[in-house]
Write a protein that holds these residues in place. Sequence first.
Motif, PDB file in Angstrom:
ATOM      1  N   HIS A  69      30.391  39.140  30.437  1.00 15.02           N
ATOM      2  CA  HIS A  69      31.235  38.237  31.223  1.00 15.02           C
ATOM      3  C   HIS A  69      31.350  36.873  30.540  1.00 15.02           C
ATOM      4  O   HIS A  69      32.449  36.302  30.448  1.00 15.02           O
ATOM      5  CB  HIS A  69      30.658  38.057  32.632  1.00 15.02           C
ATOM      6  CG  HIS A  69      30.989  39.174  33.565  1.00 15.02           C
ATOM      7  ND1 HIS A  69      32.259  39.364  34.062  1.00 15.02           N
ATOM      8  CD2 HIS A  69      30.223  40.161  34.094  1.00 15.02           C
ATOM      9  CE1 HIS A  69      32.266  40.416  34.867  1.00 15.02           C
ATOM     10  NE2 HIS A  69      31.037  40.925  34.903  1.00 15.02           N
ATOM     11  N   ILE A  73      34.847  35.231  29.117  1.00 15.89           N
ATOM     12  CA  ILE A  73      35.371  33.950  29.621  1.00 15.89           C
ATOM     13  C   ILE A  73      35.639  32.994  28.457  1.00 15.89           C
ATOM     14  O   ILE A  73      36.710  32.380  28.371  1.00 15.89           O
ATOM     15  CB  ILE A  73      34.384  33.312  30.621  1.00 15.89           C
ATOM     16  CG1 ILE A  73      34.312  34.145  31.897  1.00 15.89           C
ATOM     17  CG2 ILE A  73      34.804  31.883  30.968  1.00 15.89           C
ATOM     18  CD1 ILE A  73      33.178  33.746  32.836  1.00 15.89           C
ATOM     19  N   LEU A 131      37.882  36.546  37.478  1.00 17.22           N
ATOM     20  CA  LEU A 131      36.667  36.396  38.272  1.00 17.22           C
ATOM     21  C   LEU A 131      36.909  36.604  39.762  1.00 17.22           C
ATOM     22  O   LEU A 131      35.965  36.623  40.547  1.00 17.22           O
ATOM     23  CB  LEU A 131      36.075  34.995  38.047  1.00 17.22           C
ATOM     24  CG  LEU A 131      35.717  34.637  36.596  1.00 17.22           C
ATOM     25  CD1 LEU A 131      35.315  33.164  36.485  1.00 17.22           C
ATOM     26  CD2 LEU A 131      34.602  35.535  36.078  1.00 17.22           C
ATOM     27  N   THR A 132      38.178  36.739  40.142  1.00 12.14           N
ATOM     28  CA  THR A 132      38.514  36.853  41.573  1.00 12.14           C
ATOM     29  C   THR A 132      39.054  38.230  41.957  1.00 12.14           C
ATOM     30  O   THR A 132      39.430  38.429  43.105  1.00 12.14           O
ATOM     31  CB  THR A 132      39.550  35.775  41.957  1.00 12.14           C
ATOM     32  OG1 THR A 132      40.733  35.948  41.159  1.00 12.14           O
ATOM     33  CG2 THR A 132      38.992  34.381  41.743  1.00 12.14           C
ATOM     34  N   HIS A 137      36.749  41.663  33.528  1.00 13.92           N
ATOM     35  CA  HIS A 137      36.150  41.638  32.198  1.00 13.92           C
ATOM     36  C   HIS A 137      35.570  43.006  31.889  1.00 13.92           C
ATOM     37  O   HIS A 137      35.128  43.721  32.799  1.00 13.92           O
ATOM     38  CB  HIS A 137      35.042  40.588  32.114  1.00 13.92           C
ATOM     39  CG  HIS A 137      35.519  39.196  32.350  1.00 13.92           C
ATOM     40  ND1 HIS A 137      34.827  38.290  33.126  1.00 13.92           N
ATOM     41  CD2 HIS A 137      36.634  38.551  31.932  1.00 13.92           C
ATOM     42  CE1 HIS A 137      35.486  37.154  33.166  1.00 13.92           C
ATOM     43  NE2 HIS A 137      36.586  37.282  32.450  1.00 13.92           N
TER      44      HIS A 137
END
Length: 313
Positions: A69, A73, A131-132, A137
Amino acid sequence: MATELTTPEDPVLVIGAVIISKKLRTTGNMFIVNLAIADFIVILIVEPFNYIGIINGAGAYIENVWLCHMVSIICVMACVCSMMNLAAIAVNRYIMINKFQLYKRVFTKRKTILMCTSLWFIALLIELPNLTGWGGHTFDLKTLGCSFDRLISLSYTIFLSVTALYIPLLLILICYVKIYLYVRRSRRQIAMSNKCKERNKKCRKDEVRLARTFFIVFISFLICWTPYDLTLFFDRSDKWPSWLYILFMQVGHFNSSLNSILYGFTNRHFREGYKLFLSKFIPGFHTVFIAEHQKSSQITSETSLSRSEDQKL
């Protein structure tokens, strides 16, 4: 091949040259430093973890999901911020050349720092859907690296491509077309009038050369990243071979070290900045740099003297 050419020293040269050279220490070059920071992150963090995936497979990331992750990012944000910086550079050059009277009001030191920071915030907002739940990922079994999940959501893939590539691309093209048209029109006016001062002509030529350098950097970004971007849409069934994905990804990441090379090849001020920066850290380089600089100055003065004598004759 990409491993040998992509080195952390490349963006460090850009940052060091801008910091140490008075000629390069301008508000416009803050975007160059911001771009170099994004390049440095890709080279120093993203690429090593990609090579771990290529050599060892998904094992390390399956055991440490948080690591995948984190790399994902950083990868998305750095790559998005690179394109955003190229767009910001194009806008900066456009205002510098076409709207010079506005430049000092728009690009103050404080405002430019805020703009550079805002580009990272925009990159974070573009990454945030991963992330939502809209995107995601994953360890990509084709590229053998951690990034956004290109197969989980076509709508997010389109959103990422439009916001991080096509909108900045359109903005860049508009700016450089306007710069080209303005320069062509200005040259015609200069040719018709002898009232233009030599110093102003030289400054404007320097700005045009710098704009040309940045346009070449943009074209290199486009060439390096377009193949991978096309795979996101034309291989939705995920049937293309892994080696092709790895190749396209490595070519895209190679762009991060290519920028500093292009600055050096296409812009004299950056070449001098590199030499000045290196002379501070490499023993003996300072003597070579001074000798070369004196030789260059002598050739320039001799050329100027020759031209003035020709004009007298």
